[in-house]
Write a protein that holds these residues in place. Sequence first.
Motif, short mmCIF file in Angstrom:
data_model
loop_
_atom_site.label_atom_id
_atom_site.label_comp_id
_atom_site.label_asym_id
_atom_site.label_seq_id
_atom_site.Cartn_x
_atom_site.Cartn_y
_atom_site.Cartn_z
N ALA A 1 38.76 79.13 98.47
CA ALA A 1 37.71 80.16 98.45
C ALA A 1 38.27 81.46 97.89
N GLU A 2 37.39 82.23 97.25
CA GLU A 2 37.74 83.61 96.87
C GLU A 2 37.23 84.54 97.96
N ASN A 3 38.11 85.45 98.40
CA ASN A 3 37.78 86.31 99.54
C ASN A 3 37.76 87.78 99.14
N HIS A 4 36.74 88.48 99.64
CA HIS A 4 36.66 89.92 99.37
C HIS A 4 36.69 90.70 100.67
N HIS A 5 37.70 91.55 100.77
CA HIS A 5 37.87 92.41 101.93
C HIS A 5 37.47 93.84 101.58
N VAL A 6 36.93 94.53 102.56
CA VAL A 6 36.73 95.98 102.43
C VAL A 6 37.32 96.61 103.69
N ASP A 7 38.20 97.58 103.49
CA ASP A 7 38.92 98.19 104.60
C ASP A 7 39.59 97.13 105.48
N GLY A 8 40.12 96.11 104.83
CA GLY A 8 40.87 95.09 105.56
C GLY A 8 40.01 94.07 106.28
N ILE A 9 38.69 94.20 106.21
CA ILE A 9 37.80 93.26 106.89
C ILE A 9 37.13 92.36 105.86
N LEU A 10 37.20 91.06 106.09
CA LEU A 10 36.59 90.12 105.16
C LEU A 10 35.09 90.35 105.09
N ALA B 1 20.90 88.98 99.93
CA ALA B 1 21.32 89.03 101.34
C ALA B 1 22.05 90.32 101.65
N SER B 2 22.90 90.76 100.72
CA SER B 2 23.68 91.98 100.98
C SER B 2 22.75 93.18 101.12
N GLN B 3 21.61 93.13 100.42
CA GLN B 3 20.66 94.24 100.50
C GLN B 3 19.91 94.25 101.84
N CYS B 4 19.94 93.13 102.55
CA CYS B 4 19.31 93.06 103.87
C CYS B 4 20.27 93.46 104.99
N LEU B 5 21.53 93.63 104.65
CA LEU B 5 22.53 93.92 105.69
C LEU B 5 22.96 95.37 105.61
N PRO B 6 22.63 96.17 106.63
CA PRO B 6 22.98 97.59 106.60
C PRO B 6 24.49 97.78 106.42
N GLY B 7 24.85 98.58 105.42
CA GLY B 7 26.26 98.91 105.23
C GLY B 7 27.07 97.87 104.49
N ALA B 8 26.43 96.79 104.07
CA ALA B 8 27.20 95.76 103.37
C ALA B 8 27.56 96.24 101.98
N PRO B 9 28.81 96.03 101.56
CA PRO B 9 29.20 96.42 100.20
C PRO B 9 28.53 95.50 99.19
N ALA B 10 28.34 96.00 97.97
CA ALA B 10 27.79 95.14 96.91
C ALA B 10 28.78 94.01 96.65
N PRO B 11 28.30 92.79 96.51
CA PRO B 11 29.22 91.68 96.24
C PRO B 11 29.76 91.73 94.83
N VAL B 12 31.07 91.58 94.71
CA VAL B 12 31.74 91.58 93.41
C VAL B 12 32.68 90.39 93.39
N LEU C 1 24.62 83.58 93.32
CA LEU C 1 24.95 85.00 93.20
C LEU C 1 23.71 85.87 93.42
N GLN C 2 22.57 85.40 92.96
CA GLN C 2 21.32 86.14 93.23
C GLN C 2 21.04 86.20 94.74
N GLN C 3 21.24 85.06 95.41
CA GLN C 3 21.01 85.03 96.85
C GLN C 3 21.95 85.98 97.59
#
Lengths: 377, 377
Positions: free
Chosen positions: B203-212, B361-372, B355-357
């Motif tokens: 899997a490819e993993n994206h962390h923000v501030d150390g949190i997956l 989904a990220s737009q429905c989650l308060p504070g979620a970073p944009a997926p990259v 990727l569209q989904q």
Amino acid sequence: MMTRIGVLGAGQLGQMLALAGYPLGQRFVFLDTSGSPSADIGTTLVDVQGEQLDAFLAQVDSVTYEFEHLPVELVKKIEQHKPVFPSSRALAVCQNRGLEKALFSQLNIPTPEYRLVNTLADLQQAVAELGQQGQRAVVAKTVTEGYDGKGQAVLRSVEEAEAAWQRIGNRELIVEAFVDFVREVSIIAVRGQDGRAVFYPMAENHHVDGILRYSLAPLPDLSEAVQQQAEQYIQALLNELEYVGVLTLELFQQADGRLLANEMAPRVHNSGHWTQNGAVTSQFENHLRAVAGLPLGATTALAHTCMVNIIGKQGDAAQLLQLEGTHLHLYGKQEREGRKLGHLNLVAADLPGLLQQVTAASQCLPGAPAPVFSFVK
Amino acid sequence: MMTRIGVLGAGQLGQMLALAGYPLGQRFVFLDTSGSPSADIGTTLVDVQGEQLDAFLAQVDSVTYEFEHLPVELVKKIEQHKPVFPSSRALAVCQNRGLEKALFSQLNIPTPEYRLVNTLADLQQAVAELGQQGQRAVVAKTVTEGYDGKGQAVLRSVEEAEAAWQRIGNRELIVEAFVDFVREVSIIAVRGQDGRAVFYPMAENHHVDGILRYSLAPLPDLSEAVQQQAEQYIQALLNELEYVGVLTLELFQQADGRLLANEMAPRVHNSGHWTQNGAVTSQFENHLRAVAGLPLGATTALAHTCMVNIIGKQGDAAQLLQLEGTHLHLYGKQEREGRKLGHLNLVAADLPGLLQQVTAASQCLPGAPAPVFSFVK
């Protein structure tokens, strides 16, 4: 955010509901009136004497049930305090074969020919008429209760009526003509609180001694027209009952493809267990989404799937799990003859592969009948 | 037939283990030493004072753990009474970044350049050397404990060493050179008691501030050779540790495709949650199969799947479930900043659709970073 779901009944269906509901943020309280609960998850109130109802109501936000042999009065009483899905009206219809058949007729859903009888004389007359003077067998069933083949008698002549009346009669019976059918099928539908309904692909079901052994879906030889016909029938039932949750309709399919309704169940159903591993959203999750007022999930089949019941003896889990594409679902019950202890969901990319897996699995299960499907010539 | 699994720790990983283990006929007892258990399934013994160990041992057949920040001595003590998987040796290595890196080196698994330091002066020297005199940043981490970005400091110059030493130092630290990597990836492997191992697609993993935040698998641009390289690395670890259960190895992938090991976790892992809906057998079920000595299940990906963590705020479940191909997994925790409250698994037949989904989904989650994702140019 946590929704507390009350479940009337505490068997394996309740257990599987809870396993599907945890990820939705739901927690479960079971009210068991049998004295032998097996859900073994969440909280179980054992209430043979009927003293725990207040405690149960205090712990739940909404209520559903995992079996239909419940006093309708109990469910009506609960409805005065908490939302109940499906409603007591749906329950009342589904637990009385007379009301059920009348509803089928009212909605123009064809059924095998039947008679309701209250006396031995009426039973004898029904056997004579529906049996075409001994030309074909008929089945007599108690109007209420009875499942997995209990409370039923197959009669091949008028002479057999008296013994059957002694055994299961002395109360209202429904007598049905045996119909020539190619196979038994079922359709499972889910209706949400917003009235939207979704439908699973139909399954072919194989019973032995009245107990379900195999359910396979989707069906390679079921036309889109027949699936749509079944969806129309069950949609009519959902609408009429203003139904919320999973409804199961068992049908006979005749040689010309036509469907005759057999019976319905107002709950998640053994013939829908394949959806746990073979559909995008399982029947359990979709039932709980409906009960909680959430949008329903997709019912699309992911692959070819066969559910194999584990009856009486558990078999060797390691041996079963070694089979390709096997998903094991044990209920945590003690072995006992004729008891449903669990099931396997076998999943394969193609049908021939699936049939091989089913044969291999059946050979690992003590006492399992050889799998026979109508579409295998 | 019922297997009683003891779990050290009682958070969401334990909860998801239990949900996966019920259908295998397993029941769960959690030993929580934190005082704030959240598993909320099976039996939980809260044992901040260390008085419940005997009661725990009396109720379980074998023991596993859901987090690695456990006293090794406790696990060694338990091993004298019950089988523990993975073993205390695996735990000891995984909870100490110094031992872990030494094992990587011993097994010829490449890592970023690193130094172990015990004093401020050593820290300063390490920052100078690994940082190439201020050319690049380094990261200092406590050798033990610390996760989700806690107990870490990024240093861009020798001058920053003293403040970092005050904040996280005064004990052994590991200082690592920042490497130029294209992405963070992970591989999850499971080894059974018979020594056989299976591997999930990376899997490819994206962390923000150390949190997956996001894990996506399988990867469209990961060559079979790189997958096999990762499998070789983790197989070497499994063999050396005579490991039983799920092992997770996090790696950096460089521009030339090569992998550098970052760290490992002796347990089911957040970057493997996608397997619940995206693989034939989930990491949770396979871990429990291993612990119970059962054959392992297939690790094949069913579709394109992305795991999206729900952090801090839960979002609107109804809105999330309306998205196509969404599977919700809430842990039943109260909202709190930075807290993992649940995750979504989004499943799609093709990558553009997925990727569209994910974006929706990220737009429905308060504070979620944009997926990259690295493979989207």
